[in-house]
Design an enzyme around this catalytic site. Structure first.
Site, mmCIF file in Angstrom:
data_model
loop_
_atom_site.group_PDB
_atom_site.id
_atom_site.type_symbol
_atom_site.label_atom_id
_atom_site.label_comp_id
_atom_site.label_asym_id
_atom_site.label_seq_id
_atom_site.Cartn_x
_atom_site.Cartn_y
_atom_site.Cartn_z
ATOM 1 N N LYS A 113 14.096 -0.647 20.656
ATOM 2 C CA LYS A 113 14.343 -0.276 22.038
ATOM 3 C C LYS A 113 15.371 -1.269 22.603
ATOM 4 C CE LYS A 113 9.829 1.761 22.677
ATOM 5 N NZ LYS A 113 8.921 1.466 21.483
HETATM 6 C C1 LIG Z 1 8.346 2.584 20.718
HETATM 7 C C2 LIG Z 1 8.209 2.326 19.314
HETATM 8 C C3 LIG Z 1 8.425 3.411 18.405
HETATM 9 C C4 LIG Z 1 7.910 4.987 18.958
HETATM 10 O O1 LIG Z 1 9.127 5.422 19.576
HETATM 11 P P1 LIG Z 1 9.252 6.695 20.684
HETATM 12 O O2 LIG Z 1 10.419 6.842 20.986
HETATM 13 O O3 LIG Z 1 8.131 6.428 21.713
HETATM 14 O O4 LIG Z 1 8.722 7.840 19.763
HETATM 15 C C5 LIG Z 1 7.912 3.495 16.990
HETATM 16 N N1 LIG Z 1 8.057 1.962 16.589
HETATM 17 C C6 LIG Z 1 8.084 0.905 17.425
HETATM 18 C C7 LIG Z 1 7.930 -0.412 16.573
HETATM 19 C C8 LIG Z 1 8.379 1.077 18.565
HETATM 20 O O5 LIG Z 1 8.564 -0.043 19.430
#
Ligand SMILES: *Cc1c(COP(=O)(O)O)cnc(C)c1O
Length: 487
Positions: A113
């Site tokens: 993210k």
């Molecule tokens: C947020 C997250 C996901 C899921 O991603 P999305 O975009 O919500 O589908 C998967 N793995 C990790 C480590 C995350 O932080």
């Protein structure tokens, strides 16, 4: 390029879409048309570094930003001081049979993210200027664990912004919680909310569509916006790393321009995999998008049957950032595949009223032409962590393990790129247990034990967390989210 809401209405600029977060009708903004990259253009991206690729890709989606602006923002967001590897998003071969790992956890908070949330504050503050808004933006974030910290890290100390994060009480790993509750900065607030992620996300979404609340805030000089993947500014930076991964494979001589690849994505809110869909439909040769879920496998069922049904038990799993039953970004895919805002509106009304809807056969066929789906429960995920470590010498986290498992069941003759979304040291107890060790109670002791067992070093930002004072420990009810946001 203009943006429209998934539920209809008039087009707005990219800057406007980023400022608003959610559209006023409760829909999500999507580009009205998609750019088209030729193979020659993709091949020339391979000659650039990550930031150069990012400028090229972003400039095709964010047409109201100049190249100069994008170059500056991208340079700051993906600076060496924030993302350690030269490649920013390195691609690592696994095993030697055409499987690769796209590592997205080398940013400041050790989860993918960061790619979006290091850039979003820069895009958002520029968008405010472009749209002539002279207000303090209040960013409301519902988090299943990783978004909260990444958003806090991105927005802390950014002038003209305040950020307020809600995480599900007991629904995150203790490292994730600690990352948030120790956050520094005068413009940040963090709350634990009773209930699960969906409750927190619904609470936040309700605030966004509450016109009276928006008016009251506005009178006090505030404007609401979102750092969740419902905001287009969160999604668009993620398109870049799919292009970049393809370029890395080209440069390493693993593929030729035009060769198709498959990608496997551990999925929760459907943001990351939807970014892959945008890359594919902008010309990147991706054949199949493999949607990997944990035991909360509402998306697996949807992609296989066309029925989305959230009326099921919610499980807390070892991959908490995927513990979601309402995957907001699916709505964007539904608009692009059905081509009808009216249909999307109808399905979303059904979802709100009954918790389920079924798409028409034509829409389902289009979805199945791009997507495959599967899931792994915690036992299958743990077995995967162990197998990847023992057979390939690769240590992965609990979310990435889910993607490995589902990728394995969906291998074709195309190279497979598995997205690695978080550092294993964010979930040290579960990873250690998967490797057959008895995990100590404390996450920090588990981190040290994981290093002792595997020789891998924990990121300094995680190791140092237990030395930081906890600043936030208020637990609220979902109904109190609005009042908390006003503080
Ligand atoms: C947020 C997250 C996901 C899921 O991603 P999305 O975009 O919500 O589908 C998967 N793995 C990790 C480590 C995350 O932080």
């Amino acid at each position: 390029m203009d943006y429209i809401s998934t539920r209809g209405g008039r087009p707005v600029s990219a800057a406007q879409a980023i400022v608003s977060g959610l559209a006023p009708d409760g829909g999500l903004y999507v580009p009205q048309s998609l750019p088209s990259f030729s193979l020659d253009e993709i091949a020339s991206l391979a000659k650039l570094g990550y930031t150069g690729r990012a400028v090229e890709v972003l400039s095709r989606f964010l047409t109201d930003f100049s190249r100069g602006e994008l170059t500056e923002y991208v340079g700051r967001a993906y600076a060496k001081s924030k993302f350690l590897p030269e490649a920013v998003a390195p691609v690592v071969p696994l095993g030697g049979d055409g499987a690769y790992i796209l590592e997205l956890f080398h940013g400041p908070t050790c989860a993918f993210k960061d790619f979006a949330l290091q850039l979003l504050p820069l895009l958002l503050t520029a968008s405010l200027k472009k749209t002539g808004v002279d207000k303090t933006v209040v960013i409301l974030v519902a988090t299943s664990g990783d978004t909260g910290k990444a958003a806090l890290e991105g927005f802390a100390g950014v002038p003209g912004t305040k950020i307020c994060v809600f995480y599900p009480d007991g629904g995150t790993s203790s490292i994730q919680r600690r990352q948030m509750t120790t956050q520094a900065g005068d413009n940040v607030m963090v709350f634990a909310a009773k209930g699960n992620f969906d409750d927190a996300q619904n609470g936040v979404k309700r605030i966004f569509t509450d016109a009276a609340f928006a008016k009251a805030l506005s009178e006090h000089g505030y404007l609401l916006s979102s750092a969740n993947s419902i905001n287009w500014g969160r999604l668009v930076p993620q398109i870049v790393y799919y292009f970049s991964a393809y370029c890395e494979l080209l440069n390493a001589g693993r593929i030729k321009a035009g060769d198709a690849i498959d990608v496997a994505v551990p999925t929760g809110n459907f943001g990351n995999i939807l970014a892959a869909w945008f890359a594919k439909h902008s010309g990147l040769p991706i054949r199949r998008l493999i949607c990997a879920s944990n035991r909360n496998n509402v998306l697996t069922d949807f992609i296989k049957t066309g029925t989305y049904d959230r009326n099921r038990d919610f499980f807390l799993t070892a991959s908490p950032s995927m513990d979601i039953l309402i995957s907001s970004n699916l709505e964007r895919l539904l608009l692009h595949t059905s081509g009808s805002a009216e249909k999307v509106e109808g399905w979303m009304q059904e979802l709100a009223a009954t918790g389920k809807y079924t798409v028409d056969a034509e829409t389902l066929a289009k979805i199945q032409a791009s997507f495959a789906a599967g899931y792994a429960d915690d036992a299958a995920g743990a077995a995967e962590i162990r197998a990847r470590f023992e057979r390939d010498g690769y240590l992965c986290d609990t979310h990435t393990a889910v993607a490995f498992h589902v990728a394995e069941a969906n291998r074709s003759d195309a190279p497979m790129v598995v997205l690695s979304t978080a550092s294993p040291f964010k979930f040290p107890r579960d990873v250690l247990a998967a490797l057959g060790e008895t995990a100590p109670e404390s996450d920090f002791a588990a981190m040290a034990a994981l290093t002792a067992k595997t020789g891998a070093a924990a990121p300094a930002s995680l190791r140092e967390l237990d030395k930081l004072p906890v600043r936030f420990n208020t637990v609220i009810k979902p109904a109190e989210i609005r009042a908390a946001a006003l503080r």
